[in-house]
Design a protein around this motif. Structure first.
Motif, PDB file in Angstrom:
ATOM      1  N   GLU A  41      -2.788  11.404  -4.362  1.00 36.68           N
ATOM      2  CA  GLU A  41      -3.046  12.721  -4.933  1.00 36.68           C
ATOM      3  C   GLU A  41      -4.515  12.842  -5.266  1.00 36.68           C
ATOM      4  O   GLU A  41      -5.121  11.934  -5.810  1.00 36.68           O
ATOM      5  CB  GLU A  41      -2.236  12.889  -6.212  1.00 36.68           C
ATOM      6  CG  GLU A  41      -2.424  14.262  -6.785  1.00 36.68           C
ATOM      7  CD  GLU A  41      -1.563  14.452  -7.992  1.00 36.68           C
ATOM      8  OE1 GLU A  41      -1.370  15.596  -8.359  1.00 36.68           O
ATOM      9  OE2 GLU A  41      -1.121  13.464  -8.552  1.00 36.68           O
ATOM     10  N   SER A 176       5.749  16.340  -5.782  1.00 36.51           N
ATOM     11  CA  SER A 176       4.769  16.597  -6.860  1.00 36.51           C
ATOM     12  C   SER A 176       5.043  17.894  -7.603  1.00 36.51           C
ATOM     13  O   SER A 176       4.200  18.349  -8.383  1.00 36.51           O
ATOM     14  CB  SER A 176       3.349  16.646  -6.269  1.00 36.51           C
ATOM     15  OG  SER A 176       3.019  15.411  -5.701  1.00 36.51           O
ATOM     16  N   GLY A 196      -1.250  18.380  -4.695  1.00 37.64           N
ATOM     17  CA  GLY A 196      -0.230  17.534  -5.312  1.00 37.64           C
ATOM     18  C   GLY A 196       0.437  16.820  -4.147  1.00 37.64           C
ATOM     19  O   GLY A 196       1.293  17.395  -3.489  1.00 37.64           O
ATOM     20  N   THR A 201       6.667   8.695  -6.561  1.00 37.44           N
ATOM     21  CA  THR A 201       7.185   9.203  -7.820  1.00 37.44           C
ATOM     22  C   THR A 201       8.605   8.706  -8.081  1.00 37.44           C
ATOM     23  O   THR A 201       9.339   8.406  -7.146  1.00 37.44           O
ATOM     24  CB  THR A 201       7.178  10.753  -7.818  1.00 37.44           C
ATOM     25  OG1 THR A 201       7.696  11.210  -9.051  1.00 37.44           O
ATOM     26  CG2 THR A 201       8.042  11.307  -6.674  1.00 37.44           C
TER      27      THR A 201
END
Ligand code: SAM
Length: 513
Positions: A41, A176, A196, A201
């Motif tokens: 990112e 994101s 993003g 994640t």
């Protein structure tokens, strides 16, 4: 279905604030996957470009003219391409925007913020966003709009997007979306070239508010991302790793949906049955289905997309035990040839797949079956294709979503040279679709005289016809009134085509919500 790849202009839901009128592995980790996780990112700042700098005509790659200043983003327009996951992501994105006080508008001309939520599953789908963005080229609108690209093409192209489409200020992949509020804050202060793009994640996209577009069926995401890495598929690279939501959150959302008046819930995931409960409750997927179905007020529960690899007999048992778990299963096979399935890294053979179909056919209620097929995959021989045709004859699906293989970036077979000629892929697709059309005509005609409970989802004034959907996901058209919309009615089949049934009302309305 995860495979209903349709372009959707997300409709408004009546009654919401600001809403105008309603409109409508498998083994073999390979180098290609090294791309995963390398995308970092990077949030560019306005300072990097200098306030007020404008791109010249030849300045591809320069910052766009579309500059927002603090508090100027009051209206938004969003257009969604692709599967139900994308549709529901857009519903949640709209919730985030509306929670900031922004109002949805019906066309991009009136919008301060224009968002495209994109699909890259096949080449054609990915190209659509670039044709949309052409409208916003310098001199075409003269506006100071902020343009954002979300979803799979955003993730796939990353910062290259700014070179190809300098009018874009925001590029954000679905992994994101939880950072969208901060990214929007930065857009509001005039910052540009925001991204993003992180994939590493563990978070799911949770929103306080979701603006639901379908007043009858509420989507509910239970698992995000995909760890399968089928050799043809771009999804693991664009949606990131699998993240399952805890059962408690899923059940709480389902109860809230019932409180809001929904009676049909569709549980969503790229591989919905790969869901595992990260909470101490440790429910299995089949147990989760039963727990959702047991919530008072829920009348229909669907789930998509199931992967054959994780399709276990307890799912069929759950459907047997809970009449409001719909008698419909979408189980993408992709090919009828075990050789091709191995090359696709699907993790099952033709025989193993057919065993699952056999278990489904043993259910107490006749379960409607649909699938996805890719024709012309790298190295697919005439014999392999024949096996797909024979599988269709053996299973007799109620619906098939079929696609020509489309080479996708960063997939394991991207560099493969044994791709079939487009013409041959087209020929095979046409042959397969004709066979399936005949199967559907036969299967649908066998329903003549039978009655189904339908949830009426629409009314066509020109034809005086109501449009309902059965628990088996069959579409039934019948003479009705606008007042029928939203009701559960019993309809008797009077004639049948390959894709829908025509009927007549056989019972009175039994519920209006
Ligand atoms: N996650 C689901 C699964 O793996 O079964 C479905 C994902 S995708 C949104 C829906 C369908 O698109 C797939 O089942 C497959 O048939 C098709 N598809 C995916 N990649 C493709 C490609 N490269 N070319 C053609 N069709 C593709």
């Amino acid at each position: 279905m995860g495979s209903e790849l349709i372009q959707i202009i997300v409709a408004n839901q009546p009654g919401l604030p600001g809403a105008p009128r309603s409109s409508s592995a498998a083994a073999g980790e390979a180098a290609s996957f090294a791309a995963w996780g390398q995308v970092k990112e990077r949030t560019a700042t306005a300072e990097a470009w200098g306030a007020g700098r404008r791109p010249g005509p030849a300045n591809a790659g320069q910052p766009p003219e579309t500059v927002a200043t603090a508090g100027t983003l009051k209206t938004f327009y969003i257009e969604t391409f692709g599967c139900q996951m994308n549709v529901h992501d857009s519903e949640k994105v709209q919730g985030v925007l509306m929670a900031r006080g922004m109002t949805r508008v019906e066309n991009h001309h009136e919008a301060d913020l224009v968002l495209y939520n994109t699909c890259s599953i096949r080449e054609k789908a990915a190209q659509k966003v670039f044709s949309r963005l052409g409208v916003f080229r310098k001199g075409r609108t003269g506006s100071r709009k902020v343009i954002g690209v979300l979803g799979c093409v955003a993730q796939q192209e990353g910062e290259r997007f700014f070179e190809r489409a300098p009018q874009v200020s925001l590029v954000c992949g679905s992994a994101s979306y939880s950072k969208l509020p901060q990214l929007l804050d930065q857009l509001e202060t005039g910052k540009q070239r925001l991204t993003g793009l992180a994939l590493d994640t563990e978070e799911c996209f949770e929103t306080e508010m979701t603006r639901r577009d379908n007043p009858f069926r509420a989507y509910l995401t239970i698992i995000e991302g995909c760890d399968q890495r089928c050799s043809f598929c771009v999804v693991p690279m664009t949606r990131g790793p699998e993240r399952s939501r805890p059962s408690g959150r899923i059940l709480a959302e389902a109860r809230r949906l019932v409180d809001q008046g929904y009676t049909e819930i569709q549980l969503l995931g790229q591989i919905v049955n790969a869901w595992h409960d990260p909470s101490p409750a440790r429910l299995s997927f089949a147990e989760l289905l039963s727990r959702v179905a047991e919530i008072p007020g829920i009348r229909r529960v669907r789930f998509t997309t199931s992967h054959p690899r994780y399709f276990t007999s307890d799912i069929v048992q759950a459907i047997d035990a809970n009449p409001n778990l719909c008698d419909q299963i979408h189980l993408p096979v992709q090919s009828g040839s075990t050789t091709v399935l191995a090359r696709m890294l699907r993790g099952y053979t033709r025989e193993e797949y057919l065993e699952k179909i056999h278990a489904i056919r043993q259910a107490r209620r006749a379960i409607s079956l649909s699938t996805d097929i890719i024709v012309g995959f790298c190295g697919e021989t005439g014999k392999d294709f024949e096996q797909t045709l024979s599988l269709l004859k053996e299973v007799e699906y109620d619906q098939v979503f079929s696609f020509k293989y489309s080479k996708r970036p960063n997939t394991l077979v991207e560099g493969s040279r044994d791709a079939l000629a487009e013409e041959e892929k087209g020929r095979r697709l046409a042959e397969l679709q004709e066979l399936q059309r005949q199967i559907q005509v036969r299967r649908n005609q066998a329903l003549l005289g039978e009655s189904f409970e339908v949830l009426v989802e629409g009314y066509q004034a020109r034809l005086g016809q109501a449009v309902g959907r059965s628990t088996t996901n069959r579409v039934l058209n019948f003479p009705g009134t606008p007042e029928d919309v939203g009701r559960y009615l019993t309809v008797k089949v009077t004639s049948a085509g390959p894709n829908s049934l025509v009927g007549a009302r056989a019972g009175s309305a039994d519920l209006r919500f």
